[in-house]
Design an enzyme around this catalytic site. Structure first.
Site, mmCIF file in Angstrom:
data_model
loop_
_atom_site.group_PDB
_atom_site.id
_atom_site.type_symbol
_atom_site.label_atom_id
_atom_site.label_comp_id
_atom_site.label_asym_id
_atom_site.label_seq_id
_atom_site.Cartn_x
_atom_site.Cartn_y
_atom_site.Cartn_z
ATOM 1 C CB SER A 7 -0.789 -0.149 1.080
ATOM 2 O OG SER A 7 -1.215 1.250 1.500
ATOM 3 C CG HIS A 32 -3.744 -1.909 -1.569
ATOM 4 N ND1 HIS A 32 -4.499 -2.779 -1.788
ATOM 5 C CD2 HIS A 32 -4.295 -0.801 -0.785
ATOM 6 C CE1 HIS A 32 -5.808 -2.605 -0.988
ATOM 7 N NE2 HIS A 32 -5.290 -1.335 -0.517
ATOM 8 C CG ASP A 34 -5.160 2.082 0.499
ATOM 9 O OD1 ASP A 34 -5.938 1.226 0.459
ATOM 10 O OD2 ASP A 34 -3.812 1.970 1.030
ATOM 11 C CG MET A 36 -8.785 6.791 1.520
ATOM 12 S SD MET A 36 -7.868 7.106 3.186
ATOM 13 C CE MET A 36 -7.075 5.421 3.243
ATOM 14 C CG HIS A 65 -8.965 -0.198 -1.099
ATOM 15 N ND1 HIS A 65 -8.451 -0.391 -0.013
ATOM 16 C CD2 HIS A 65 -10.351 -0.500 -0.804
ATOM 17 C CE1 HIS A 65 -9.535 -0.575 1.303
ATOM 18 N NE2 HIS A 65 -10.774 -0.847 0.384
ATOM 19 C CG MET A 67 -11.084 2.514 1.324
ATOM 20 S SD MET A 67 -9.883 2.691 2.312
ATOM 21 C CE MET A 67 -8.739 2.891 1.262
ATOM 22 C CG MET A 136 -11.509 -3.078 4.702
ATOM 23 S SD MET A 136 -10.176 -2.631 3.814
ATOM 24 C CE MET A 136 -9.323 -1.512 4.978
ATOM 25 N N GLY A 143 -3.839 4.404 7.487
ATOM 26 C CA GLY A 143 -2.618 3.423 7.770
ATOM 27 C C GLY A 143 -2.294 3.244 9.095
ATOM 28 C CG ASP A 175 -6.188 -3.226 3.058
ATOM 29 O OD1 ASP A 175 -4.685 -2.795 3.400
ATOM 30 O OD2 ASP A 175 -6.835 -2.243 2.077
HETATM 31 C C1 DX5 Z 1 -6.667 1.705 5.350
HETATM 32 C C2 DX5 Z 1 -6.050 1.387 4.004
HETATM 33 C C3 DX5 Z 1 -4.809 0.058 3.849
HETATM 34 C C4 DX5 Z 1 -3.783 1.066 4.516
HETATM 35 C C5 DX5 Z 1 -2.737 -0.001 5.043
HETATM 36 O O1 DX5 Z 1 -7.850 2.288 5.076
HETATM 37 O O2 DX5 Z 1 -7.079 0.544 3.025
HETATM 38 O O3 DX5 Z 1 -4.664 -0.231 2.521
HETATM 39 O O4 DX5 Z 1 -3.169 1.649 3.971
HETATM 40 O O5 DX5 Z 1 -1.879 0.165 5.829
HETATM 41 P P1 DX5 Z 1 -1.183 -0.624 7.145
HETATM 42 O O6 DX5 Z 1 -0.430 -1.735 6.672
HETATM 43 O O7 DX5 Z 1 -0.650 0.639 7.862
HETATM 44 O O8 DX5 Z 1 -2.270 -0.948 7.945
HETATM 45 ZN ZN ZN Z 2 -6.345 -0.410 1.288
#
Ligand code: DX5
Ligand code: ZN
Length: 220
Positions: A7, A32, A34, A36, A65, A67, A136, A143, A175
């Protein structure tokens, strides 16, 4: 054998090129990304212009991903930006089936994500339209959170269901909170892909990738 998806959320964007190079050297195959929206989750990260730019610098699997609320509105842009797989949240869609179909029509693999407290059985009606289920293991949005152990049971249930119902080709991804202490638990439950962000970018990237792969495949 389980594989690692990295990620980018915890990457240092001031030296991203160097970090991507280190991921390549460590033979990382899955990136990956993310995305948001400040609505489905509280944070805002990055959008399709960033995906498009990154695509030039990394040749592996680009797994986005999303979100974001009502993701169907943006699927085409993410597909055209170079995504290989687009994962949407079941909780964020008005019409999950139409969204998954649209992802495939746009030429991408379709992923379906569920939050930690959504029962895993809710994905079953959509498995014929899904290439990967993402469970999840933290609340989406940030993160560096702690792995929620109760999700491991959901992964086991899903793994069994996929095997017993002819969905062996559907991948399972987890994840959030994946580190040296949690990787084996998630892999042993039946996960194919483990996403990790903060545990990869803290310290030596190549060494971290190596150690995480070793940890998740320890029992084999
Ligand atoms: C959370 C994200 C994850 C996150 C993973 O919303 O979807 O992909 O970045 O990060 P770590 O490994 O730090 O939990
Ligand atoms: Zn993610």
């Amino acid at each position: 054998m389980a594989d690692l998806a990295v990620s980018l959320l915890s990457a240092d964007f001031s030296c991203l090129e160097k970090q991507l190079q280190e991921l390549k050297e460590a033979d990382v195959k899955w990136l990956h990304i993310d995305v948001m929206d400040g609505n489905f989750v509280p944070s805002i990260s990055f959008g399709f212009p960033i995906v498009k730019t990154l695509r030039k610098a990394f040749l592996g699997v680009f797994a986005v991903h999303l979100m974001i609320q009502d993701p169907i509105r943006y699927i085409k842009e993410f597909a055209e930006s170079g995504s290989d797989m687009i994962t949407i949240h079941l909780e964020a869609c008005e019409d999950v089936e139409a969204t998954l179909r649209w992802i495939r029509e746009c030429g991408c693999k379709a992923g379906l994500a569920v939050n930690p407290h959504t029962p895993i059985e809710e994905v079953y009606p959509y498995l014929h339209l899904t290439d990967m289920v993402l469970a999840m293991t933290v609340q989406p949005g940030f993160g560096g959170q702690k792995y929620i152990h109760s999700v491991t049971k959901k992964v086991e249930t899903l793994h069994k269901y996929l095997n017993e119902n002819g969905f062996d080709s559907v991948l399972i991804e987890v994840d959030g909170g994946i580190c040296l202490e949690t990787a084996l638990e998630a892999a042993d439950a039946g996960s194919d892909i483990l996403v990790s962000g903060s545990s990869v970018f803290k310290g030596n990237i190549g060494q971290n990738v190596h150690d995480l792969l070793e940890a998740m495949n320890h029992s084999e």
